[in-house]
Design a protein around this motif. Structure first.
Motif, PDB file in Angstrom:
ATOM      1  N   TYR A   1       0.891  -1.311   0.167  1.00 48.18           N
ATOM      2  CA  TYR A   1      -0.034   0.045  -0.126  1.00 48.18           C
ATOM      3  C   TYR A   1       0.870   1.185   0.097  1.00 48.18           C
ATOM      4  O   TYR A   1       1.984   1.552   0.976  1.00 48.18           O
ATOM      5  N   GLU A   2       0.462   2.112  -0.744  1.00 49.18           N
ATOM      6  CA  GLU A   2       1.045   3.625  -0.793  1.00 49.18           C
ATOM      7  C   GLU A   2      -0.011   4.409  -1.125  1.00 49.18           C
ATOM      8  O   GLU A   2      -0.568   4.350  -2.227  1.00 49.18           O
ATOM      9  N   ALA A   3      -0.171   5.542  -0.358  1.00 45.98           N
ATOM     10  CA  ALA A   3      -1.030   6.480  -0.622  1.00 45.98           C
ATOM     11  C   ALA A   3      -0.327   8.067  -1.176  1.00 45.98           C
ATOM     12  O   ALA A   3       0.857   8.281  -0.394  1.00 45.98           O
ATOM     13  N   SER A   4      -0.577   8.331  -2.229  1.00 51.01           N
ATOM     14  CA  SER A   4       0.041   9.576  -2.874  1.00 51.01           C
ATOM     15  C   SER A   4      -0.828  10.210  -3.941  1.00 51.01           C
ATOM     16  O   SER A   4      -1.315   9.512  -4.594  1.00 51.01           O
ATOM     17  N   SER A   5      -0.696  11.536  -4.177  1.00 49.30           N
ATOM     18  CA  SER A   5      -1.226  11.939  -5.378  1.00 49.30           C
ATOM     19  C   SER A   5      -0.565  11.668  -6.614  1.00 49.30           C
ATOM     20  O   SER A   5       0.498  11.737  -6.821  1.00 49.30           O
ATOM     21  N   PHE A   6      -1.437  10.967  -7.529  1.00 49.91           N
ATOM     22  CA  PHE A   6      -1.022  10.503  -8.783  1.00 49.91           C
ATOM     23  C   PHE A   6      -0.501  11.617  -9.539  1.00 49.91           C
ATOM     24  O   PHE A   6       0.593  11.763 -10.091  1.00 49.91           O
ATOM     25  N   LYS A   7      -1.327  12.800  -9.570  1.00 49.93           N
ATOM     26  CA  LYS A   7      -1.058  14.007 -10.521  1.00 49.93           C
ATOM     27  C   LYS A   7       0.315  14.786  -9.878  1.00 49.93           C
ATOM     28  O   LYS A   7       0.971  15.263 -10.634  1.00 49.93           O
ATOM     29  N   ASN A   8       0.271  14.853  -8.632  1.00 49.58           N
ATOM     30  CA  ASN A   8       1.446  15.762  -8.127  1.00 49.58           C
ATOM     31  C   ASN A   8       2.735  15.026  -7.680  1.00 49.58           C
ATOM     32  O   ASN A   8       3.743  15.468  -7.236  1.00 49.58           O
ATOM     33  N   SER A   9       2.869  13.692  -7.684  1.00 48.73           N
ATOM     34  CA  SER A   9       4.019  12.811  -7.643  1.00 48.73           C
ATOM     35  C   SER A   9       4.995  12.884  -8.637  1.00 48.73           C
ATOM     36  O   SER A   9       4.720  12.949 -10.001  1.00 48.73           O
ATOM     37  N   PRO A  10       6.333  12.883  -8.422  1.00 47.10           N
ATOM     38  CA  PRO A  10       7.254  12.823  -9.483  1.00 47.10           C
ATOM     39  C   PRO A  10       7.229  11.613 -10.258  1.00 47.10           C
ATOM     40  O   PRO A  10       6.719  10.587  -9.933  1.00 47.10           O
TER      41      PRO A  10
END
Length: 162
Positions: free
Chosen positions: A16-25
């Motif tokens: 599991y990893e939560a992060s913004s797809f749009k804002n991630s490098p």
């Protein structure tokens, strides 16, 4: 192990990893796609394929999925995509293996596991379910007679917001 038969397979791998797809490098997104899809989707597919011909006359396959496998959760694009893929795989395998092997995809919401010791839970941790609740659901599935099919089981904490 070559000639041994089995009655139950529980696919319980998950990353599991939560992060913004749009804002991630881009490099982070590529890394997360590879790791999460490899673990959550490919891992279950490989294990299932390895044992699919080892089932006794009757058997069960349980996929420990996630609420993210039936709902789209913000900032969990890659994780949700992997769990939706697992839902589709479980549904198709179920059709291929009926009537002798029944397949269930369990979709729990937040469960108090070691994952949340190292990750930030996007809410109040006190609402998380105890792992015992999931074990009770597995017991329920396994105690069901051979003529009962439970394709999907969604279990949420009462106060979870998805």
């Amino acid at each position: 192990l070559e000639n041994q038969k089995i009655d139950l397979l529980v696919n319980n791998s998950g990353l599991y990893e939560a992060s913004s797809f749009k804002n991630s490098p881009l490099s982070s997104v590529i890394h997360n796609i590879n790791e999460i899809i490899d673990t959550n989707v490919k891992g279950s597919m490989y294990v299932t394929k390895a044992v699919i011909h080892k089932f006794n006359i009757y058997g069960r396959i349980i996929f420990m999925n996630s609420v993210a496998g039936v709902k789209e959760i913000e900032n969990e694009a890659i994780y949700s995509a992997s769990k939706h893929a697992l839902s589709a795989f479980a549904g198709i395998i179920s059709k291929e293996l009926k009537p002798n092997v029944r397949v269930t995809s369990i979709h729990p919401g937040g469960v108090m596991t070691p994952l949340w010791k190292h990750k930030s839970y996007p809410g109040n941790r006190s609402i998380l379910m105890d792992v015992k609740e999931i074990l009770h659901s597995i017991d329920f599935i396994l105690d069901s007679s051979n003529n009962v099919d439970i394709p999907t089981l969604l279990i949420n904490p009462v106060l979870e917001n998805h």
